[in-house]
Design a protein around this motif. Structure first.
Motif, PDB file in Angstrom:
ATOM      1  N   GLN A  73      83.558  31.056 167.939  1.00 34.85           N
ATOM      2  CA  GLN A  73      82.775  32.456 167.426  1.00 34.85           C
ATOM      3  C   GLN A  73      84.270  33.978 167.175  1.00 34.85           C
ATOM      4  OE1 GLN A  73      80.476  33.693 170.974  1.00 34.85           O
ATOM      5  NE2 GLN A  73      79.154  32.083 169.807  1.00 34.85           N
ATOM      6  N   THR A  74      85.475  33.675 167.711  1.00 29.21           N
ATOM      7  CA  THR A  74      86.090  35.081 167.935  1.00 29.21           C
ATOM      8  C   THR A  74      86.685  34.256 166.297  1.00 29.21           C
ATOM      9  OG1 THR A  74      86.294  34.778 170.002  1.00 29.21           O
ATOM     10  CG2 THR A  74      88.387  35.721 168.448  1.00 29.21           C
ATOM     11  N   PHE A  75      87.279  33.318 166.563  1.00 29.11           N
ATOM     12  CA  PHE A  75      87.720  32.740 165.229  1.00 29.11           C
ATOM     13  C   PHE A  75      86.998  33.347 163.613  1.00 29.11           C
ATOM     14  CE2 PHE A  75      88.876  29.939 161.540  1.00 29.11           C
ATOM     15  CZ  PHE A  75      89.742  30.568 161.609  1.00 29.11           C
ATOM     16  N   LEU A  76      85.257  32.729 163.737  1.00 20.80           N
ATOM     17  CA  LEU A  76      84.305  33.757 162.764  1.00 20.80           C
ATOM     18  C   LEU A  76      84.804  35.062 162.717  1.00 20.80           C
ATOM     19  CD1 LEU A  76      81.899  30.979 163.904  1.00 20.80           C
ATOM     20  CD2 LEU A  76      83.079  30.753 161.868  1.00 20.80           C
ATOM     21  N   LEU A  77      85.212  35.713 163.654  1.00 19.06           N
ATOM     22  CA  LEU A  77      84.507  36.770 163.476  1.00 19.06           C
ATOM     23  C   LEU A  77      85.667  37.721 163.565  1.00 19.06           C
ATOM     24  CD1 LEU A  77      83.335  38.285 167.009  1.00 19.06           C
ATOM     25  CD2 LEU A  77      81.951  38.194 165.256  1.00 19.06           C
ATOM     26  N   TYR A  78      87.477  36.921 163.073  1.00 14.74           N
ATOM     27  CA  TYR A  78      88.122  37.736 162.944  1.00 14.74           C
ATOM     28  C   TYR A  78      88.937  37.229 161.231  1.00 14.74           C
ATOM     29  CZ  TYR A  78      90.278  38.265 167.198  1.00 14.74           C
ATOM     30  OH  TYR A  78      90.689  38.860 168.634  1.00 14.74           O
ATOM     31  N   GLY A  79      87.791  35.915 161.252  1.00 11.08           N
ATOM     32  CA  GLY A  79      87.862  35.252 159.420  1.00 11.08           C
ATOM     33  C   GLY A  79      87.060  36.105 158.901  1.00 11.08           C
ATOM     34  N   GLY A  80      85.155  37.010 159.534  1.00 14.14           N
ATOM     35  CA  GLY A  80      84.897  37.273 158.339  1.00 14.14           C
ATOM     36  C   GLY A  80      85.632  38.550 158.933  1.00 14.14           C
ATOM     37  N   GLY A  81      86.060  38.908 159.766  1.00 16.25           N
ATOM     38  CA  GLY A  81      86.399  40.822 158.723  1.00 16.25           C
ATOM     39  C   GLY A  81      87.526  40.748 157.942  1.00 16.25           C
ATOM     40  N   LEU A  82      88.482  39.601 158.352  1.00 11.85           N
ATOM     41  CA  LEU A  82      90.115  39.306 157.636  1.00 11.85           C
ATOM     42  C   LEU A  82      88.874  39.333 155.816  1.00 11.85           C
ATOM     43  CD1 LEU A  82      91.808  37.452 158.785  1.00 11.85           C
ATOM     44  CD2 LEU A  82      92.781  39.224 158.928  1.00 11.85           C
ATOM     45  N   PHE A 132      86.206  40.853 155.321  1.00 13.86           N
ATOM     46  CA  PHE A 132      84.943  41.725 154.765  1.00 13.86           C
ATOM     47  C   PHE A 132      87.250  42.497 153.960  1.00 13.86           C
ATOM     48  CE2 PHE A 132      84.370  46.390 156.069  1.00 13.86           C
ATOM     49  CZ  PHE A 132      83.544  46.339 155.752  1.00 13.86           C
ATOM     50  N   ILE A 133      87.709  42.883 155.001  1.00 15.31           N
ATOM     51  CA  ILE A 133      88.837  43.586 154.761  1.00 15.31           C
ATOM     52  C   ILE A 133      89.556  43.534 153.773  1.00 15.31           C
ATOM     53  CG2 ILE A 133      91.419  44.309 155.666  1.00 15.31           C
ATOM     54  CD1 ILE A 133      90.029  43.593 158.562  1.00 15.31           C
ATOM     55  N   GLY A 134      89.708  42.217 153.086  1.00 14.37           N
ATOM     56  CA  GLY A 134      90.240  41.543 151.724  1.00 14.37           C
ATOM     57  C   GLY A 134      89.120  42.416 150.254  1.00 14.37           C
ATOM     58  N   ILE A 135      87.488  42.158 150.534  1.00 14.86           N
ATOM     59  CA  ILE A 135      86.621  42.406 149.778  1.00 14.86           C
ATOM     60  C   ILE A 135      87.153  43.782 150.119  1.00 14.86           C
ATOM     61  CG2 ILE A 135      84.532  42.578 149.489  1.00 14.86           C
ATOM     62  CD1 ILE A 135      84.036  39.931 150.619  1.00 14.86           C
ATOM     63  N   PHE A 136      87.002  44.235 150.771  1.00 13.30           N
ATOM     64  CA  PHE A 136      86.830  45.838 150.499  1.00 13.30           C
ATOM     65  C   PHE A 136      88.066  46.233 149.876  1.00 13.30           C
ATOM     66  CE2 PHE A 136      88.253  50.245 152.765  1.00 13.30           C
ATOM     67  CZ  PHE A 136      87.361  51.091 152.579  1.00 13.30           C
ATOM     68  N   ALA A 137      89.516  45.661 150.494  1.00 13.53           N
ATOM     69  CA  ALA A 137      90.243  46.255 150.098  1.00 13.53           C
ATOM     70  C   ALA A 137      90.975  46.144 148.326  1.00 13.53           C
ATOM     71  CB  ALA A 137      92.179  45.227 150.679  1.00 13.53           C
ATOM     72  N   GLY A 138      89.785  45.037 147.525  1.00 18.64           N
ATOM     73  CA  GLY A 138      89.615  44.219 146.131  1.00 18.64           C
ATOM     74  C   GLY A 138      88.917  45.700 145.577  1.00 18.64           C
ATOM     75  N   LEU A 139      87.841  46.293 146.088  1.00 20.82           N
ATOM     76  CA  LEU A 139      87.461  47.244 145.743  1.00 20.82           C
ATOM     77  C   LEU A 139      87.938  48.580 145.716  1.00 20.82           C
ATOM     78  CD1 LEU A 139      83.626  45.127 146.603  1.00 20.82           C
ATOM     79  CD2 LEU A 139      85.021  45.598 144.744  1.00 20.82           C
ATOM     80  N   VAL A 140      88.208  48.941 147.024  1.00 16.59           N
ATOM     81  CA  VAL A 140      88.251  50.943 147.064  1.00 16.59           C
ATOM     82  C   VAL A 140      90.087  50.873 146.442  1.00 16.59           C
ATOM     83  CG1 VAL A 140      88.856  52.000 148.751  1.00 16.59           C
ATOM     84  CG2 VAL A 140      86.983  50.404 149.104  1.00 16.59           C
ATOM     85  N   LEU A 141      90.955  49.372 146.986  1.00 16.94           N
ATOM     86  CA  LEU A 141      92.290  50.067 146.318  1.00 16.94           C
ATOM     87  C   LEU A 141      92.383  50.342 144.602  1.00 16.94           C
ATOM     88  CD1 LEU A 141      94.390  47.736 149.199  1.00 16.94           C
ATOM     89  CD2 LEU A 141      94.163  50.457 149.058  1.00 16.94           C
ATOM     90  N   PRO A 142      91.805  49.668 144.022  1.00 17.79           N
ATOM     91  CA  PRO A 142      91.937  49.344 142.412  1.00 17.79           C
ATOM     92  C   PRO A 142      91.137  51.023 142.391  1.00 17.79           C
ATOM     93  CG  PRO A 142      91.646  47.868 142.612  1.00 17.79           C
ATOM     94  CD  PRO A 142      90.963  48.667 144.029  1.00 17.79           C
ATOM     95  N   GLY A 143      90.466  50.969 142.878  1.00 18.40           N
ATOM     96  CA  GLY A 143      89.574  53.329 142.750  1.00 18.40           C
ATOM     97  C   GLY A 143      90.435  53.522 142.591  1.00 18.40           C
ATOM     98  N   LEU A 144      91.224  53.666 143.801  1.00 17.59           N
ATOM     99  CA  LEU A 144      92.020  54.703 144.514  1.00 17.59           C
ATOM    100  C   LEU A 144      93.348  54.413 143.210  1.00 17.59           C
ATOM    101  CD1 LEU A 144      91.504  54.035 148.242  1.00 17.59           C
ATOM    102  CD2 LEU A 144      91.005  56.107 147.235  1.00 17.59           C
ATOM    103  N   ARG A 145      93.801  53.437 143.126  1.00 17.03           N
ATOM    104  CA  ARG A 145      95.160  53.414 142.299  1.00 17.03           C
ATOM    105  C   ARG A 145      94.924  54.382 140.635  1.00 17.03           C
ATOM    106  NH1 ARG A 145      97.132  47.448 143.052  1.00 17.03           N
ATOM    107  NH2 ARG A 145      97.820  47.597 145.226  1.00 17.03           N
ATOM    108  N   GLY A 146      93.302  54.194 140.749  1.00 16.57           N
ATOM    109  CA  GLY A 146      92.878  54.573 138.994  1.00 16.57           C
ATOM    110  C   GLY A 146      93.440  56.549 139.225  1.00 16.57           C
ATOM    111  N   LYS A 147      91.868  56.997 139.815  1.00 17.92           N
ATOM    112  CA  LYS A 147      92.219  58.231 140.473  1.00 17.92           C
ATOM    113  C   LYS A 147      93.653  58.483 140.740  1.00 17.92           C
ATOM    114  CE  LYS A 147      87.695  58.501 142.769  1.00 17.92           C
ATOM    115  NZ  LYS A 147      87.391  59.014 144.146  1.00 17.92           N
ATOM    116  N   ARG A 148      94.857  57.780 141.363  1.00 13.29           N
ATOM    117  CA  ARG A 148      95.461  58.523 141.237  1.00 13.29           C
ATOM    118  C   ARG A 148      96.600  58.467 139.576  1.00 13.29           C
ATOM    119  NH1 ARG A 148      98.312  55.658 146.897  1.00 13.29           N
ATOM    120  NH2 ARG A 148      97.158  56.744 148.164  1.00 13.29           N
TER     121      ARG A 148
END
Length: 221
Positions: free
Chosen positions: A188-197, A199-215
């Motif tokens: 369960q912990t591994f799944l949670l950690y995996g799911g978090g990672l 989520f973080i990857g998806i979040f990073a993939g969606l948010v970071l390009p937007g931030l770079r465009g604004k800059r």
């Protein structure tokens, strides 16, 4: 001279004494059994001395007694020839019979004594055998008691080992359950950690390009 005469007389007496022949009166006697109490009656039978007679009647006047023989013949005999006790020959026969009986009894007693002695020896032998058997049985009993004590101790030890084994089985089962629970928790912990990672990857993939465009846009302006 007198001595010679006396000596000669003594020799004559000795010779005459040795020449005398000794005789003994025989107790063998025969009496006549008559048909009546006098010598005028006919003779029925001649009876030998020592024969047993049964007195039936006595005629004191004539000096005769009516008797009955062992074979049942009745008649009269002179009373003076009858005795109340057995004759010497009869007494000797009775004495010999008693002697033979005593010898037979002695032989029987000796035989019985020998048999009793043999039985005594047999009893002693059986007693010795029983004593040996008893000693063997006592040793066997001691061995059985020793085995019994060892068996009791072994049984007690087995019970303790069984209880210990049951305790160990419970501990193993508990540890197995705990290990399974830990594995489930780890998954369960591994799944949670995996799911978090993820989520973080998806979040990073969606948010970071937007931030770079604004800059970049802010830089061009």
């Amino acid at each position: 001279m007198k001595r010679v005469v006396l000596l000669f007389a003594g020799l004559l007496l000795a010779i005459s004494a040795s020449a005398v022949e000794k005789r003994y009166v025989s107790d063998k006697l025969y009496i006549q059994l008559r048909s009546g109490p006098s010598q005028e009656y006919r003779i029925l039978k001649v009876i030998q001395s020592g024969e047993h007679l049964i007195v039936l009647e006595e005629n004191e006047t004539e000096g005769y007694t009516k008797v009955k023989t062992d074979k049942g013949v009745e008649g009269w005999v002179l009373t003076r020839f009858l005795e109340n006790e057995p004759i010497a020959k009869e007494k000797l026969i009775l004495a010999n019979r008693e002697l033979e009986q005593l010898r037979a009894e002695k032989s029987t007693t000796q035989s019985q004594s020998s048999e009793l002695q043999a039985e005594l020896e047999t009893v002693k032998s059986e007693r010795s055998t029983l004593a040996r058997d008893n000693a063997k049985l006592e040793k066997e009993l001691e061995r059985i008691m020793s085995i019994s004590d060892n068996a009791l101790a072994l049984d007690e030890k087995t019970k303790k080992l069984t209880l210990r084994n049951q305790e160990l089985e419970i501990q193993v089962e508990t540890m197995t359950n705990e290990n399974a629970q830990l594995r489930d928790d780890s998954r369960q912990t591994f799944l949670l950690y995996g799911g978090g990672l993820v989520f973080i990857g998806i979040f990073a993939g969606l948010v970071l390009p937007g931030l770079r465009g604004k800059r970049n846009n802010s830089g061009w302006s």
